[in-house]
Scaffold this motif. Sequence first.
Motif, short mmCIF file in Angstrom:
data_model
loop_
_atom_site.label_atom_id
_atom_site.label_comp_id
_atom_site.label_asym_id
_atom_site.label_seq_id
_atom_site.Cartn_x
_atom_site.Cartn_y
_atom_site.Cartn_z
N LEU A 1 0.83 -1.20 0.00
CA LEU A 1 0.00 0.00 0.00
C LEU A 1 0.86 1.25 0.00
CD1 LEU A 1 -2.73 -1.06 2.61
CD2 LEU A 1 -2.87 -1.12 0.12
N LEU A 2 1.98 1.19 0.70
CA LEU A 2 2.89 2.34 0.72
C LEU A 2 3.46 2.59 -0.67
CD1 LEU A 2 4.88 1.60 4.02
CD2 LEU A 2 2.83 2.99 3.72
N ALA A 3 3.79 1.52 -1.36
CA ALA A 3 4.35 1.67 -2.70
C ALA A 3 3.33 2.25 -3.68
CB ALA A 3 4.85 0.32 -3.20
N SER A 4 2.05 1.94 -3.47
CA SER A 4 1.00 2.42 -4.37
C SER A 4 0.56 3.84 -4.06
CB SER A 4 -0.20 1.48 -4.30
OG SER A 4 -0.83 1.59 -3.03
N GLY A 5 0.93 4.35 -2.89
CA GLY A 5 0.51 5.69 -2.51
C GLY A 5 -0.85 5.75 -1.87
N ILE B 1 10.40 3.91 5.99
CA ILE B 1 10.32 3.30 4.65
C ILE B 1 10.05 4.36 3.58
CG2 ILE B 1 8.97 1.75 3.20
CD1 ILE B 1 8.58 -0.03 5.64
N LEU B 2 9.07 5.22 3.85
CA LEU B 2 8.70 6.24 2.85
C LEU B 2 9.84 7.22 2.60
CD1 LEU B 2 5.01 7.03 3.87
CD2 LEU B 2 5.79 5.73 1.88
N TYR C 1 11.66 4.93 -0.44
CA TYR C 1 10.88 5.45 -1.57
C TYR C 1 11.18 6.91 -1.88
CZ TYR C 1 8.19 1.14 -1.05
OH TYR C 1 7.82 -0.17 -0.97
N GLY C 2 12.05 7.51 -1.09
CA GLY C 2 12.46 8.88 -1.39
C GLY C 2 11.36 9.91 -1.27
N ARG C 3 10.37 9.65 -0.43
CA ARG C 3 9.26 10.59 -0.26
C ARG C 3 9.65 11.70 0.73
NH1 ARG C 3 4.46 7.62 -1.20
NH2 ARG C 3 4.85 6.24 -2.99
N ARG C 4 8.96 12.81 0.62
CA ARG C 4 9.11 13.89 1.62
C ARG C 4 8.10 13.63 2.72
NH1 ARG C 4 9.24 19.02 -2.59
NH2 ARG C 4 11.17 18.41 -3.70
N VAL C 5 8.58 13.28 3.89
CA VAL C 5 7.71 12.84 5.00
C VAL C 5 7.87 13.80 6.17
CG1 VAL C 5 7.16 10.96 6.59
CG2 VAL C 5 7.98 10.45 4.28
N VAL C 6 6.73 14.22 6.70
CA VAL C 6 6.70 15.03 7.93
C VAL C 6 5.81 14.32 8.94
CG1 VAL C 6 6.10 17.24 8.97
CG2 VAL C 6 7.08 17.18 6.67
N VAL C 7 6.34 14.05 10.09
CA VAL C 7 5.60 13.38 11.16
C VAL C 7 5.07 14.44 12.12
CG1 VAL C 7 5.75 11.76 13.09
CG2 VAL C 7 7.02 11.31 10.98
N VAL C 8 3.76 14.45 12.35
CA VAL C 8 3.16 15.33 13.34
C VAL C 8 3.08 14.52 14.64
CG1 VAL C 8 1.16 16.72 13.97
CG2 VAL C 8 1.86 16.53 11.56
N ASP C 9 3.94 14.86 15.56
CA ASP C 9 4.15 14.05 16.78
C ASP C 9 3.64 14.82 17.99
OD1 ASP C 9 4.97 11.86 18.16
OD2 ASP C 9 7.11 12.12 17.81
N THR C 10 2.39 14.58 18.37
CA THR C 10 1.78 15.39 19.43
C THR C 10 2.36 15.11 20.81
OG1 THR C 10 0.01 13.75 19.66
CG2 THR C 10 -0.37 15.60 18.15
N SER C 11 2.89 13.91 21.04
CA SER C 11 3.44 13.60 22.36
C SER C 11 4.83 12.97 22.28
CB SER C 11 2.49 12.66 23.12
OG SER C 11 2.25 11.49 22.37
#
Length: 292
Positions: free
Chosen positions: A227-231, A254-255, A259-269
Amino acid sequence: DAMSTVSAAARGAVLTREGPIRGRRVDSTAAGSRRGHSTHRARHSGRCQPVRQGGSPVRARDASVSASVSSPTLETDSMDSMDSMDEGEPVVRTAPAVSAKASHIASLTNEAELDALIDLLPPRVRGALATHPRKLQLLEVVLDLGRLPIARFADGDEILGDGLPLGYDDIERAMDTVGEVGGDNRAGINRTLHRISVIRNRKGGVVGLTARAGRAIEGSADLVRDLLASGASVLLLGRPGVGKTTAIREISRILSEEYGRRVVVVDTSNEIGGDGDIPHPGIGGARRVQGA
């Protein structure tokens, strides 16, 4: 599901845990009850056979009790002794087998990071864990005022320390090393994935805390890799402790890395990327936004 048997006299069916049994009505007479009871025992007699542990037979009921206690070794030994005395067999004491899950968790544990969590605990608890044979399998430690400290491992819980309940001094000493606790009653350890959750009384004082060991586990997101590969979008649902946060952390890695994606994690805690301003390497090259 709440009932093991449901009678449906109108259609002549009986629903059991194994599924519907067609073409038979429930007999409400005593004779019918006895027949039904005998049939049930005959069908399930294979489930009531003795289970052998360490060379001695253990009844299935006793085995289930043994699996639920905090000290598997002591309980299994006591059951073996009782059955051996009944049958005149010698007592054979064997250590409990390490489960596959426990072995896997131990192999993934960074001992240096785990020591950072153990160092926060009161001295008598810290000393008991430092040399514990299941140290690398530790999941969390529970400290509650007036109760004995409990360590939760992958294959069961165990009481720690010298048998004395925790006092105010123990809780205060632990809180002094934890540092600042946020408005969500949680704290962390800088550049680790460990989490400290506190319980407060009505006046705001801390009367209990749970120190949970965090681990970055590669491969925990393999089930959704396609699913990650398919977007496609992915939603993870589950009760606490099943690995949702661990999987999200691995998805971020992984992303961003594979897969070279631009990933931003919103980490509330700070549970995904760890505590502190520098994210834990478990999220790979993903960036992290800390929420308030």
